[in-house]
Motif scaffolding. Structure first.
Motif, short mmCIF file in Angstrom:
data_model
loop_
_atom_site.label_atom_id
_atom_site.label_comp_id
_atom_site.label_asym_id
_atom_site.label_seq_id
_atom_site.Cartn_x
_atom_site.Cartn_y
_atom_site.Cartn_z
N GLU A 52 98.40 -3.80 109.36
CA GLU A 52 97.74 -3.27 108.17
C GLU A 52 97.09 -4.44 107.44
OE1 GLU A 52 99.74 -0.36 105.90
OE2 GLU A 52 98.61 -0.81 104.07
N ARG A 79 99.82 1.18 116.89
CA ARG A 79 100.68 1.82 115.89
C ARG A 79 101.51 2.95 116.48
NH1 ARG A 79 96.92 1.63 110.72
NH2 ARG A 79 96.92 -0.63 110.47
N ARG A 80 101.02 3.55 117.55
CA ARG A 80 101.80 4.63 118.16
C ARG A 80 103.05 4.09 118.84
NH1 ARG A 80 96.66 8.01 120.61
NH2 ARG A 80 95.62 8.13 118.60
N VAL A 84 107.35 3.12 111.48
CA VAL A 84 107.48 2.40 110.22
C VAL A 84 108.17 3.29 109.18
CG1 VAL A 84 106.30 0.99 108.51
CG2 VAL A 84 105.27 1.29 110.76
N PHE A 86 109.53 3.40 104.97
CA PHE A 86 109.32 2.78 103.67
C PHE A 86 110.39 3.22 102.69
CE2 PHE A 86 105.22 3.12 105.71
CZ PHE A 86 104.71 1.84 105.55
N LYS A 90 107.40 8.30 102.19
CA LYS A 90 106.04 8.72 102.56
C LYS A 90 106.03 10.00 103.41
CE LYS A 90 103.79 4.20 102.26
NZ LYS A 90 103.45 4.28 100.84
N LEU A 91 106.68 10.99 102.88
CA LEU A 91 106.61 12.30 103.54
C LEU A 91 105.54 13.14 102.84
CD1 LEU A 91 110.43 13.13 103.87
CD2 LEU A 91 108.89 12.26 105.63
N LEU A 92 104.98 14.08 103.57
CA LEU A 92 104.02 14.99 102.94
C LEU A 92 104.81 16.15 102.34
CD1 LEU A 92 101.32 14.89 105.72
CD2 LEU A 92 101.20 13.88 103.45
N PHE A 103 103.70 15.69 112.82
CA PHE A 103 102.47 15.03 112.38
C PHE A 103 102.17 13.80 113.23
CE2 PHE A 103 100.00 13.07 108.74
CZ PHE A 103 99.07 14.08 108.66
N ALA A 104 103.21 13.04 113.51
CA ALA A 104 103.04 11.80 114.27
C ALA A 104 102.65 12.07 115.71
CB ALA A 104 104.31 10.97 114.22
N ARG A 151 110.40 10.86 112.16
CA ARG A 151 108.97 10.73 112.39
C ARG A 151 108.66 9.37 113.05
NH1 ARG A 151 105.59 10.83 107.16
NH2 ARG A 151 106.36 8.71 107.01
N TYR B 5 92.76 21.59 116.48
CA TYR B 5 93.71 21.03 115.52
C TYR B 5 93.01 20.66 114.22
CZ TYR B 5 96.94 17.80 113.33
OH TYR B 5 97.75 17.18 112.42
N ASP B 199 97.47 10.43 100.59
CA ASP B 199 98.77 10.12 101.20
C ASP B 199 98.80 10.58 102.66
OD1 ASP B 199 98.55 12.70 100.32
OD2 ASP B 199 100.66 12.94 99.81
N ALA B 200 98.21 11.74 102.89
CA ALA B 200 98.15 12.23 104.27
C ALA B 200 97.33 11.29 105.15
CB ALA B 200 97.57 13.65 104.31
N ILE B 203 99.38 8.19 105.93
CA ILE B 203 100.40 8.43 106.95
C ILE B 203 99.78 8.60 108.32
CG2 ILE B 203 102.20 10.05 107.69
CD1 ILE B 203 102.70 10.52 104.65
N LYS B 205 97.12 7.25 109.42
CA LYS B 205 96.77 5.93 109.93
C LYS B 205 98.01 5.20 110.42
CE LYS B 205 93.44 3.92 109.68
NZ LYS B 205 92.50 3.71 110.79
N LEU B 206 99.09 5.38 109.67
CA LEU B 206 100.32 4.68 109.98
C LEU B 206 100.90 5.11 111.32
CD1 LEU B 206 101.76 2.65 108.20
CD2 LEU B 206 103.31 4.46 107.50
N VAL B 207 100.79 6.39 111.62
CA VAL B 207 101.37 6.85 112.87
C VAL B 207 100.36 6.77 114.02
CG1 VAL B 207 103.09 8.32 111.78
CG2 VAL B 207 100.85 9.27 112.34
N GLY B 208 99.26 6.09 113.78
CA GLY B 208 98.37 5.80 114.89
C GLY B 208 97.25 6.79 115.12
N VAL B 284 92.50 0.48 106.49
CA VAL B 284 93.91 0.11 106.41
C VAL B 284 94.32 -0.48 107.75
CG1 VAL B 284 96.22 1.06 106.38
CG2 VAL B 284 94.59 1.73 104.65
#
Lengths: 224, 284
Positions: A52, A79-80, A84, A86, A90-92, A103-104, A151, B5, B199-200, B203, B205-208, B284
């Motif tokens: 990041e 990243r996959r 990570v 926190f 950072k949940l939706l 989601f992931a 996640r 999707y 925020d979505a 996240i 971006k964070l999960v790839g 990011v």
């Protein structure tokens, strides 16, 4: 075998030097605790691992990707392989536990059936199989962090990065989270956990790194 | 990249924050409605002006000595003058009838013979329906044998020219302001919907998630909001037209291509707006 390596990494934001000449190596399957006061640069160090942030000087090598020459479109691929966590989960909020975890997998384009199977497995692993349909607002802090953990691991990452994962939790709940980390670590995932709470990692048989005055050092006095 | 999707995500986000979407659609439709209203007014004013311009004609009076043969030739010659769209012969008898229709027959009855000359009425091509065009056509016709005099309503045409010039300048200026305002309002509105879901994005971006993966649902959502917004705008616009038209009379609604362009503008602005707003979250 090295999973993460930092070579003479410095990072500054404007005139503020956050990290100076950091050299560090994390092996596959290893568990490392990163300590340091709030604001000592722990988060920055971790962000450098999942790219990041990019180093101002030096190089970060993660899973064969080098911060110097990784392409922007390769970053998601990296990243996959990394989960990570926190302090603030950072949940939706408008998605159920199940949806937050899936989601992931959605971003990787995993097929529906496979997604369902893996999400269920991840939630079971963190002990929340029965709360898959709950929304974050209906879960306790510890449970929310466990959803976030599910996640983080649902993609079977090679590395789990936890940035003050228990900062919003009381000690007992925090320790449960750390125990889950240990279980995940035993299955082969490397873990790096940053915390300023020394009580949490007291007695843990892992390597410790300490950040102070922008410098990273091995903690000599600590591990049992 | 899974389009299904992305579409599902777009609809899901609209469903999850319906108020946000409603506000966004409302704002978009309001600004497009103002834009459409401007177009509607401009369009009708232009139609009216075009109608006035169509009345700009040149009348060439014939010498009394013109024979039938010469008349036929003259008509052809006049018709071949550049800028002439059509010619029509007005005989002395017809001129008399026109005069009587306009002024009554008392005056003409005092005279023994009809003093009105025959003429050729020239309709100008559209691009020549102004003072300069009428003037040059008049000059060339006047040079022909058998033509006594050529007239056109110079003063009136010059005033029409000025009116058209001023109205065009004003409409371009207003159009520019209104369309810029629409662009600004719509892109900022879409920015809000993106902001509400930062925020979505973080996240994802964070999960790839790849940038494209993050962008597509927003692109669909933004485009959809723009489309729905413009549909609402056009409906309101038509409502206004329907209400006002009988009062004023002679109004025309915007032609279909223009309506399509407004809808397209909404969709494109919504879509582009979402992508521009996303940019700052994607770094990011």
């Amino acid at each position: 075998m090295a999973l993460v390596q930092m070579f003479h990494v410095s990072k500054s934001f404007g005139a503020v030097d956050v990290l100076e000449d950091v050299n560090f190596r994390l092996d596959r399957g290893e568990f490392v605790c990163l300590t340091g006061a709030t604001g000592s640069g722990k988060s920055t160090l971790l962000k450098l691992i999942y790219l990041e942030e990019r180093p101002t000087e030096g190089q970060v090598v993660v899973e064969g990707f080098n911060s110097d020459n990784i392409r922007q479109r390769e970053v998601p691929i990296l990243r996959r392989r990394i989960g990570v966590l926190f302090q603030d989960f950072k949940l939706l909020r408008e998605r159920t536990a199940f949806e937050n975890v899936s989601f992931a997998l959605n971003v990787t384009g995993a097929p529906l059936k496979e997604t369902r199977r893996r999400v269920t497995r991840a939630l079971t692993q963190v002990g929340l199989g029965h709360k898959r349909n709950a929304f974050p607002g209906e879960l306790s802090g510890g449970e929310q962090q466990r959803v976030a953990l599910a996640r983080a691991i649902v993609n079977d990452p090679v590395l789990l990065i936890a940035d003050e994962p228990t900062g919003n939790l009381d000690l007992a709940v925090g320790q449960e989270i750390v125990e889950l980390f240990q279980k995940i670590n035993q299955q082969g995932t490397a873990v790096i956990m940053a915390t300023h709470n020394l009580g949490l990692i007291e007695g843990l048989p892992y390597r410790r790194l300490h950040l102070q005055d922008s410098l990273l050092a091995e903690w000599e006095g600590g591990s049992a | 990249m899974n389009l299904g999707y992305a579409i599902a995500e777009a609809f899901r986000s609209i469903r999850r924050v319906p108020l946000m979407s409603a506000v966004s659609v409302g704002t978009i439709s309001l600004s497009l409605m103002v834009f459409g209203l401007f177009l509607l007014v401009t369009f009708n004013v232009r139609q009216e002006l075009a109608g006035l311009q169509a009345q700009v004609d040149v009348e060439a009076y014939l010498e009394a000595s013109v024979t039938d043969d010469l008349l036929v030739r003259l008509q052809a010659e006049v018709a071949s003058v550049p800028g002439v769209a059509a010619v029509r012969y007005v005989s002395t008898e017809e001129a008399r009838e026109r005069f009587v229709a306009d002024f009554g027959d008392t005056l003409l009855n005092l005279l023994e013979e009809n003093p009105l000359p025959a003429s050729i009425v020239v309709t100008l091509t559209e691009d020549q329906r102004n003072a300069a065009g009428a003037e040059s056509v008049a000059e060339r016709i006047e040079a022909l044998d058998g033509i006594d005099d050529v007239i056109f309503g110079r003063r009136w045409v010059e005033r029409l020219d000025r009116l058209i010039l001023v109205l065009s300048a004003v409409s371009i200026l207003i159009g520019l302001v209104v369309s810029l305002a629409s662009v600004f309002v719509i892109s900022n509105t879409v920015k809000l919907t993106v902001w509400a879901r930062r925020d979505a994005v973080e996240i994802m971006k964070l999960v790839g998630a790849t940038d494209r993966f993050v962008k597509l649902p927003f692109l669909i959502e933004g485009t959809l909001q723009g489309l729905v917004g413009s549909a609402v705008a056009l409906a309101i616009l038509y409502g206004i037209y329907w209400y006002v038209a009988p009062e004023i009379g002679g109004l025309t609604f915007l032609p279909v291509p223009v309506l399509g362009a407004i809808a397209g503008m909404g969709a494109v602005l919504g879509g582009i707006g979402s992508q521009i707003s996303l940019k700052q979250f994607l770094e990011v």
